[in-house]
Motif scaffolding. Structure first.
Motif, PDB file in Angstrom:
ATOM      1  N   THR A 250       0.825  -1.203   0.000  1.00 19.60           N
ATOM      2  CA  THR A 250       0.000   0.000   0.000  1.00 19.60           C
ATOM      3  C   THR A 250       0.861   1.256   0.000  1.00 19.60           C
ATOM      4  O   THR A 250       1.773   1.392   0.814  1.00 19.60           O
ATOM      5  CB  THR A 250      -0.931   0.017   1.226  1.00 19.60           C
ATOM      6  N   ASP A 251       0.553   2.160  -0.913  1.00 11.40           N
ATOM      7  CA  ASP A 251       1.220   3.456  -0.957  1.00 11.40           C
ATOM      8  C   ASP A 251       0.367   4.435  -0.147  1.00 11.40           C
ATOM      9  O   ASP A 251      -0.640   4.959  -0.633  1.00 11.40           O
ATOM     10  CB  ASP A 251       1.353   3.935  -2.403  1.00 11.40           C
ATOM     11  N   PHE A 252       0.745   4.674   1.100  1.00 11.41           N
ATOM     12  CA  PHE A 252      -0.065   5.501   1.991  1.00 11.41           C
ATOM     13  C   PHE A 252      -0.036   6.980   1.606  1.00 11.41           C
ATOM     14  O   PHE A 252      -0.890   7.736   2.056  1.00 11.41           O
ATOM     15  CB  PHE A 252       0.405   5.316   3.436  1.00 11.41           C
ATOM     16  N   GLY A 253       0.905   7.378   0.784  1.00  5.07           N
ATOM     17  CA  GLY A 253       0.968   8.769   0.365  1.00  5.07           C
ATOM     18  C   GLY A 253      -0.039   9.126  -0.709  1.00  5.07           C
ATOM     19  O   GLY A 253      -0.253  10.312  -0.985  1.00  5.07           O
ATOM     20  N   THR A 254      -0.682   8.124  -1.320  1.00  2.95           N
ATOM     21  CA  THR A 254      -1.636   8.388  -2.400  1.00  2.95           C
ATOM     22  C   THR A 254      -3.008   7.791  -2.123  1.00  2.95           C
ATOM     23  O   THR A 254      -3.799   7.602  -3.050  1.00  2.95           O
ATOM     24  CB  THR A 254      -1.106   7.826  -3.733  1.00  2.95           C
ATOM     25  N   LEU A 255      -3.315   7.503  -0.863  1.00  4.66           N
ATOM     26  CA  LEU A 255      -4.618   6.902  -0.534  1.00  4.66           C
ATOM     27  C   LEU A 255      -5.769   7.823  -0.926  1.00  4.66           C
ATOM     28  O   LEU A 255      -5.775   9.006  -0.575  1.00  4.66           O
ATOM     29  CB  LEU A 255      -4.704   6.604   0.965  1.00  4.66           C
ATOM     30  N   THR A 256      -6.743   7.272  -1.629  1.00  2.00           N
ATOM     31  CA  THR A 256      -7.924   8.047  -2.012  1.00  2.00           C
ATOM     32  C   THR A 256      -9.210   7.332  -1.619  1.00  2.00           C
ATOM     33  O   THR A 256     -10.047   7.889  -0.921  1.00  2.00           O
ATOM     34  CB  THR A 256      -7.937   8.311  -3.528  1.00  2.00           C
ATOM     35  N   TYR A 257      -9.371   6.096  -2.077  1.00  2.35           N
ATOM     36  CA  TYR A 257     -10.547   5.304  -1.741  1.00  2.35           C
ATOM     37  C   TYR A 257     -10.116   3.996  -1.083  1.00  2.35           C
ATOM     38  O   TYR A 257      -9.110   3.395  -1.468  1.00  2.35           O
ATOM     39  CB  TYR A 257     -11.393   5.001  -2.991  1.00  2.35           C
ATOM     40  N   VAL A 258     -10.879   3.561  -0.100  1.00  2.00           N
ATOM     41  CA  VAL A 258     -10.589   2.323   0.625  1.00  2.00           C
ATOM     42  C   VAL A 258     -11.882   1.528   0.787  1.00  2.00           C
ATOM     43  O   VAL A 258     -12.975   2.011   0.478  1.00  2.00           O
ATOM     44  CB  VAL A 258      -9.981   2.616   2.015  1.00  2.00           C
ATOM     45  N   ASN A 259     -11.736   0.306   1.293  1.00  3.41           N
ATOM     46  CA  ASN A 259     -12.889  -0.532   1.612  1.00  3.41           C
ATOM     47  C   ASN A 259     -12.817  -0.965   3.071  1.00  3.41           C
ATOM     48  O   ASN A 259     -11.766  -1.415   3.541  1.00  3.41           O
ATOM     49  CB  ASN A 259     -12.920  -1.772   0.709  1.00  3.41           C
ATOM     50  N   VAL A 260     -13.922  -0.799   3.772  1.00  2.00           N
ATOM     51  CA  VAL A 260     -14.009  -1.204   5.169  1.00  2.00           C
ATOM     52  C   VAL A 260     -14.673  -2.571   5.224  1.00  2.00           C
ATOM     53  O   VAL A 260     -15.703  -2.808   4.587  1.00  2.00           O
ATOM     54  CB  VAL A 260     -14.832  -0.192   5.994  1.00  2.00           C
ATOM     55  N   LEU A 261     -14.070  -3.482   5.989  1.00  6.88           N
ATOM     56  CA  LEU A 261     -14.587  -4.845   6.100  1.00  6.88           C
ATOM     57  C   LEU A 261     -15.606  -4.931   7.230  1.00  6.88           C
ATOM     58  O   LEU A 261     -15.272  -4.748   8.395  1.00  6.88           O
ATOM     59  CB  LEU A 261     -13.442  -5.821   6.374  1.00  6.88           C
TER      60      LEU A 261
END
Length: 278
Positions: A250-261
């Motif tokens: 994971t590139d934490f510097g470019t996080l935009t959208y994620v999924n929550v489990l």
């Protein structure tokens, strides 16, 4: 009126010169085929450049909508894959003469946008634009298309705070995909791209290039979610355990959208685990 007359007297010659120049240019272009063709070619190039610039600006401002649509579609696909995997496991049990169980629907994905993020602190957190009203609660895992992101720690009706993997308090149960040797993943706070895997015994066979995945030993993450790739695997003389460093997927510097489990059976599993440890 007096100021207008002064302005015309001062700059009138310049205006007359510009008007005559434009008039002369029009006559030359219209009366000569070569100049006319050259003018059309130049004007077409300028118009094409302006249209290209306009298209670029429009595309840029449309990226947000496109990314949101892609994130939504990705979440739908993840949910379908989860359901199909559950059905596949049920069919395998039936084919081997075992008791056929219903497809596993104990977890579900919820798409969320990152609206706050830090990577340069010792304890980094991420803020999401989804919260309690969207079914998100503390101790839910967060992932993206690359791998593990973190764990939800606090929620309000419309927002959620996530403890990032880049947090000195974060501990994650992971294993080496090739050998199933597991350990405890931590971040030492020095580099936002690298983490450490602790408590892997010396007799294990860990190599540079091995992939780390979640172990599935908790109710937060299922087994098999990508974490990173081993970049260092050494056996210190004075220790009974490996010294392992891995580069995060994971590139934490470019996080935009994620999924929550969302785990439907999280409370039940946690209760059983707690009772078993008493």
């Amino acid at each position: 009126m007096e100021q207008l007359l002064r302005f015309l007297l001062r700059y009138g010659g310049t205006f007359v010169f510009v008007i005559l120049e434009v008039f002369s240019l029009v006559i030359v272009v219209n009366q000569n085929s070569f100049q006319h063709a050259s003018f059309l070619s130049s004007s077409n190039q300028v118009a094409a450049s302006l249209l290209n610039a306009e298209s670029g600006v429009t595309s840029y401002f449309g990226l947000e909508k496109t990314n949101r649509q892609l994130a939504t579609e990705n979440t739908l696909l993840l949910n379908r894959v989860a359901l199909l995997q559950g059905r596949q496991e049920a069919l395998k049990d039936s084919a081997h003469g075992l008791l056929q169980i219903a497809p596993d629907q104990s977890y579900h994905y919820v798409s969320a946008k990152v609206i706050g993020n830090s990577i340069n602190r010792l304890r980094n957190y991420i803020t999401l634009n989804k919260g309690r009203l969207d079914g998100i609660h503390p101790e839910m895992g967060v992932i993206n298309s690359q791998g593990v992101v973190g764990i939800v720690t606090a929620v309000s009706d419309h927002y959620a705070s996530v403890m990032s993997v880049l947090n000195s308090r974060m501990q994650l149960s992971c294993k080496v995909k090739r050998t199933n040797d597991f350990g405890r993943l931590i971040w030492d706070g020095t580099n936002s791209q690298y983490v450490q895997l602790l408590e892997v015994p010396r007799h294990a066979d860990v190599r540079v290039g091995d992939t780390l995945i979640t172990s599935g030993f908790s109710a937060i993450f299922p087994e098999g979610i990508p974490v990173g790739i081993v970049t260092k695997a050494q056996k210190p003389v004075t220790s009974s355990y490996y010294d392992i460093t891995a580069k995060l997927f994971t590139d934490f510097g470019t996080l935009t959208y994620v999924n929550v489990l969302q785990y439907q059976n999280m409370e039940e599993l946690q209760t059983v685990q707690e009772e078993g440890q008493q």
